[in-house]
Design an enzyme around this catalytic site. Sequence first.
Site, PDB file in Angstrom:
ATOM      1  N   HIS A  68       0.849  -1.219  -0.003  1.00 32.91           N
ATOM      2  CA  HIS A  68      -0.293   0.017   0.576  1.00 32.91           C
ATOM      3  C   HIS A  68       0.918   0.749   0.128  1.00 32.91           C
ATOM      4  CE1 HIS A  68      -3.519  -2.210   0.497  1.00 32.91           C
ATOM      5  NE2 HIS A  68      -3.182  -2.958   1.612  1.00 32.91           N
ATOM      6  N   LEU A  69       0.933   2.133  -0.876  1.00 39.94           N
ATOM      7  CA  LEU A  69       1.758   3.046  -0.992  1.00 39.94           C
ATOM      8  C   LEU A  69       0.944   4.217  -1.035  1.00 39.94           C
ATOM      9  CD1 LEU A  69       4.021   2.762  -4.649  1.00 39.94           C
ATOM     10  CD2 LEU A  69       4.354   2.229  -1.695  1.00 39.94           C
ATOM     11  N   HIS A 122       0.072   3.908   8.465  1.00 41.68           N
ATOM     12  CA  HIS A 122      -0.653   4.534   8.744  1.00 41.68           C
ATOM     13  C   HIS A 122      -0.140   5.777   9.449  1.00 41.68           C
ATOM     14  CE1 HIS A 122      -4.402   2.572   7.997  1.00 41.68           C
ATOM     15  NE2 HIS A 122      -3.538   0.772   8.243  1.00 41.68           N
ATOM     16  N   ASP A 164       2.367  -7.343   2.851  1.00 42.74           N
ATOM     17  CA  ASP A 164       0.843  -5.611   3.003  1.00 42.74           C
ATOM     18  C   ASP A 164       1.279  -4.498   3.870  1.00 42.74           C
ATOM     19  OD1 ASP A 164      -1.784  -4.829   2.942  1.00 42.74           O
ATOM     20  OD2 ASP A 164      -2.258  -6.814   4.290  1.00 42.74           O
ATOM     21  N   ASP A 201      -8.111  -5.145  -2.540  1.00 39.83           N
ATOM     22  CA  ASP A 201      -8.310  -5.394  -1.285  1.00 39.83           C
ATOM     23  C   ASP A 201      -8.340  -4.714  -0.548  1.00 39.83           C
ATOM     24  OD1 ASP A 201      -5.877  -7.412   1.076  1.00 39.83           O
ATOM     25  OD2 ASP A 201      -5.000  -5.085   0.454  1.00 39.83           O
ATOM     26  N   HIS A 231      -9.407 -10.482  -1.453  1.00 38.39           N
ATOM     27  CA  HIS A 231      -8.818 -10.369  -0.138  1.00 38.39           C
ATOM     28  C   HIS A 231      -9.697 -10.812   0.774  1.00 38.39           C
ATOM     29  CE1 HIS A 231      -8.468  -7.246   4.101  1.00 38.39           C
ATOM     30  NE2 HIS A 231      -9.709  -8.013   3.682  1.00 38.39           N
TER      31      HIS A 231
HETATM   32 ZN    ZN Z   1      -6.092  -7.892   2.578  1.00 44.69          ZN
END
Ligand code: ZN
Length: 428
Positions: free
Chosen positions: A58-59, A307, A303, A150, A177
């Site tokens: 996740h970018l 945050h 993954d 996802d 997912h």
């Molecule tokens: Zn996921």
Amino acid sequence: MTSYLIRNARILGGEPQDIRIADGVIAEIGAGLAADGGQEIQADGLIALPGLVDLHTHLREPGREDAETVLTGTRAAAKGGFTAVHAMANTFPVADTAGVVEQVWRLGRESGYCDVQPIGAVTVGLEGKQLAELGAMADSAAQVRVFSDDGKCVDDAVIMRRALEYVKAFGGVVAQHAQEPRLTEGAQMNEGVVSGELGLRGWPAVAEESIIARDVLLAAHVGSRLHVCHLSTAGSVEIVRWAKGKGWDVTAEVTPHHLLLTDELVRSYDAVYKVNPPLRTQEDVLALREALADGTIDIVATDHAPHPAEDKDCEWAAAAMGMVGLETALSVVQATMVDTGLIGWAEVAERMSAKPAAISGVPGHGRPLAVGEPANVVLYDAGHRAEVDPAAFATRSRNTPYRGMELPGRVVATFLRGEAKVLDGELQ
Ligand SMILES: [Zn+2]
């Protein structure tokens, strides 16, 4: 372009050899190579691996640049030994059109630290109602081949079937997912002994396993290819093993944190341990390790889910789900899989480079360390031990579950097509 002569590196943990890198490729491998004016790197005792490939990153850009950007995320990736990452589609706006995936792809090219291959959303806005423009994303400059909602599950069986059928036209794959939404409403942690004691709403294993069971059957029915994201339970392993035994085209990933951590950590109420899917039990952890060793689980994927502090430093129920992982992935795999004797470095290369590249088809990655191949090379010091210090991370976020934990290994150098992105453990 600088050329490099790496001295005495142990390719996949084998006997020491020299590796010459020139013009972006591996030019020569052998003992005692002649100096040719290139920069020499003493790699005594270091392991040489092919550049790692992450299928699940996740970018956060566009939309949540306070958590991560393509630039900071790819810097973290390079520090972790990755030369290619696949950017998940749950951005703002969602990567569900050719325009957005091309934007992410261009940002990756501009960052220069590692290749960024965007993943396209399966459904418009990740809402699970209407197929996104899969064909347009596949035909775009980003050449998307992996599609995923996802963060959310494609729970409608008809939509999932259509997606599986659609991607066959261009050799794509749907990465699911697996989370049955009705079974996980309000769920806060793994459903089991610990959730009962803490009084937190449980997230049952069957919520994951029922979707995986349905999806392998759907994939077999339409003759398409399915990839299972972050598999986390012993029961999920059994279903994937059964599907593979049938000869169905199913692959699966496990995250480093599910190979190491259990739901016992939730007793601390520290939301750094809050993640989707949740941390499970020790029995699950051992089943996942065994499945990764025997090939039932094909790959490790991080993954990586950055945050900002305000979304994690709060009460458990309000906190966001996810952990950063790019800069600790190889160390956790060493600790859980190599130092335990389950697999060797050749298998690490297979599961963290060759196979993820093969699943997505990202060109020029996952190749063997051999003469003439693109010089995507990692030098790794498996003998190093240190406490994890989030302050030293390149990611913009600090939500690591390994803070202060002693982990083995250190990425000393990362080369992307012959260019040093990390040297002596520092970004270049
Ligand atoms: Zn996921």
